[in-house]
Design a protein around this motif. Structure first.
Motif, PDB file in Angstrom:
ATOM      1  N   GLU A  36      -4.475 -44.137 -18.484  1.00 46.60           N
ATOM      2  CA  GLU A  36      -5.459 -45.121 -18.938  1.00 46.60           C
ATOM      3  C   GLU A  36      -6.068 -45.853 -17.745  1.00 46.60           C
ATOM      4  O   GLU A  36      -7.280 -46.019 -17.658  1.00 46.60           O
ATOM      5  CB  GLU A  36      -4.812 -46.109 -19.896  1.00 46.60           C
ATOM      6  CG  GLU A  36      -5.785 -47.146 -20.432  1.00 46.60           C
ATOM      7  CD  GLU A  36      -5.119 -48.133 -21.368  1.00 46.60           C
ATOM      8  OE1 GLU A  36      -5.860 -48.799 -22.101  1.00 46.60           O
ATOM      9  OE2 GLU A  36      -3.886 -48.240 -21.371  1.00 46.60           O
ATOM     10  N   GLN A  53      -9.936 -45.632 -16.448  1.00 45.57           N
ATOM     11  CA  GLN A  53     -10.770 -46.822 -16.275  1.00 45.57           C
ATOM     12  C   GLN A  53     -11.408 -46.827 -14.893  1.00 45.57           C
ATOM     13  O   GLN A  53     -12.598 -47.102 -14.752  1.00 45.57           O
ATOM     14  CB  GLN A  53      -9.956 -48.094 -16.485  1.00 45.57           C
ATOM     15  CG  GLN A  53      -9.590 -48.344 -17.921  1.00 45.57           C
ATOM     16  CD  GLN A  53      -8.622 -49.514 -18.085  1.00 45.57           C
ATOM     17  OE1 GLN A  53      -7.987 -49.963 -17.137  1.00 45.57           O
ATOM     18  NE2 GLN A  53      -8.506 -49.997 -19.314  1.00 45.57           N
ATOM     19  N   MET A 109     -10.407 -42.672 -25.781  1.00 44.25           N
ATOM     20  CA  MET A 109      -9.542 -43.629 -25.067  1.00 44.25           C
ATOM     21  C   MET A 109      -9.204 -44.867 -25.903  1.00 44.25           C
ATOM     22  O   MET A 109      -8.042 -45.288 -25.908  1.00 44.25           O
ATOM     23  CB  MET A 109     -10.151 -44.019 -23.724  1.00 44.25           C
ATOM     24  CG  MET A 109     -10.056 -42.939 -22.667  1.00 44.25           C
ATOM     25  SD  MET A 109      -8.393 -42.296 -22.370  1.00 44.25           S
ATOM     26  CE  MET A 109      -7.594 -43.698 -21.633  1.00 44.25           C
ATOM     27  N   ARG A 120      -5.408 -45.856 -26.753  1.00 42.79           N
ATOM     28  CA  ARG A 120      -4.941 -47.182 -26.321  1.00 42.79           C
ATOM     29  C   ARG A 120      -4.266 -47.915 -27.487  1.00 42.79           C
ATOM     30  O   ARG A 120      -3.193 -48.484 -27.329  1.00 42.79           O
ATOM     31  CB  ARG A 120      -6.131 -47.986 -25.788  1.00 42.79           C
ATOM     32  CG  ARG A 120      -5.755 -49.214 -24.999  1.00 42.79           C
ATOM     33  CD  ARG A 120      -6.975 -49.889 -24.360  1.00 42.79           C
ATOM     34  NE  ARG A 120      -7.636 -48.987 -23.423  1.00 42.79           N
ATOM     35  CZ  ARG A 120      -8.880 -48.528 -23.555  1.00 42.79           C
ATOM     36  NH1 ARG A 120      -9.636 -48.897 -24.571  1.00 42.79           N
ATOM     37  NH2 ARG A 120      -9.400 -47.721 -22.655  1.00 42.79           N
ATOM     38  N   ASN A 163      -0.915 -46.370 -28.148  1.00 46.99           N
ATOM     39  CA  ASN A 163       0.064 -46.748 -27.132  1.00 46.99           C
ATOM     40  C   ASN A 163       0.556 -48.176 -27.334  1.00 46.99           C
ATOM     41  O   ASN A 163       1.747 -48.457 -27.169  1.00 46.99           O
ATOM     42  CB  ASN A 163      -0.529 -46.576 -25.735  1.00 46.99           C
ATOM     43  CG  ASN A 163       0.538 -46.611 -24.671  1.00 46.99           C
ATOM     44  OD1 ASN A 163       1.541 -45.908 -24.771  1.00 46.99           O
ATOM     45  ND2 ASN A 163       0.354 -47.437 -23.669  1.00 46.99           N
ATOM     46  N   TYR A 164      -0.327 -49.066 -27.710  1.00 42.60           N
ATOM     47  CA  TYR A 164       0.091 -50.450 -27.984  1.00 42.60           C
ATOM     48  C   TYR A 164       1.041 -50.493 -29.182  1.00 42.60           C
ATOM     49  O   TYR A 164       2.009 -51.241 -29.172  1.00 42.60           O
ATOM     50  CB  TYR A 164      -1.104 -51.359 -28.224  1.00 42.60           C
ATOM     51  CG  TYR A 164      -1.939 -51.607 -26.988  1.00 42.60           C
ATOM     52  CD1 TYR A 164      -1.364 -51.714 -25.728  1.00 42.60           C
ATOM     53  CD2 TYR A 164      -3.315 -51.740 -27.074  1.00 42.60           C
ATOM     54  CE1 TYR A 164      -2.123 -51.929 -24.596  1.00 42.60           C
ATOM     55  CE2 TYR A 164      -4.092 -51.959 -25.947  1.00 42.60           C
ATOM     56  CZ  TYR A 164      -3.487 -52.056 -24.712  1.00 42.60           C
ATOM     57  OH  TYR A 164      -4.249 -52.281 -23.587  1.00 42.60           O
TER      58      TYR A 164
END
Length: 172
Positions: A53, A57, A120, A124, A127-128
């Motif tokens: 990630e 970015q 993405m 994300r 993953n959180y």
């Protein structure tokens, strides 16, 4: 060469264009063949995602700047080229190569946008959720990860096609 364009300005745009190309394709190549495979084989899944990630970015920011430079310098170079006859006037091999090149670049932009604002953010969120101990849809997560890897390879392949079309335009 267009007599109204100073040679130093055209040389500067060629240099910036090549620099942005090297940065863009270099980032895609290093990601596809070195960074991602090594990270996948050495990091835990959670650590890999956090790493990837952050890598994305950083690379996306650089990539979007490189794209802006490529578009600006490419349009300038195109308008200064002696074979350029006007917008969407396709009456020679150079114009056909440039038209196809722009189509492929448009595809690269769509792929990058899909990855930046589609794949993405979903990964994300997943993953959180995993970090918070919340159960996730593993097949969905796996599909997103495969799609992300495929899009990265697709963009690299498209960039190689852009270079091929550039070479065709140069000899036309």
């Amino acid at each position: 060469m267009n007599p109204f364009v100073p040679s130093w300005l055209l040389a500067l745009t060629y240099w910036l264009h090549m620099l942005a190309t090297v940065i863009w394709i270099g980032g895609l190549t290093a990601s596809n063949f070195i960074v991602v495979p090594l990270a996948r084989s050495t990091l835990t899944e959670h650590t890999y995602f956090v790493f990837f990630e952050r890598l994305q970015q950083r690379l996306q920011g650089i990539g979007w700047v490189a794209l802006a430079v490529l578009v600006g310098t490419g349009l300038f170079q195109m308008s200064a080229h002696p074979a350029y006859q006007g917008f969407l006037r396709i009456d020679n091999a150079w114009a056909m190569a440039i038209l196809l090149k722009h189509g492929v670049i448009g595809g690269m932009i769509l792929v990058s946008a899909w990855m930046t604002w589609g794949i993405m953010p979903q990964l994300r969120r997943i993953n959180y959720m995993l970090s918070a101990g919340v159960a996730v849809d593993e097949p969905h997560r796996s599909r997103l990860q495969r799609r992300q890897a495929w899009l990265l390879r697709l963009n690299l392949g498209l960039s190689v096609v852009v270079l091929l079309l550039t070479a065709w335009a140069r000899v036309s």
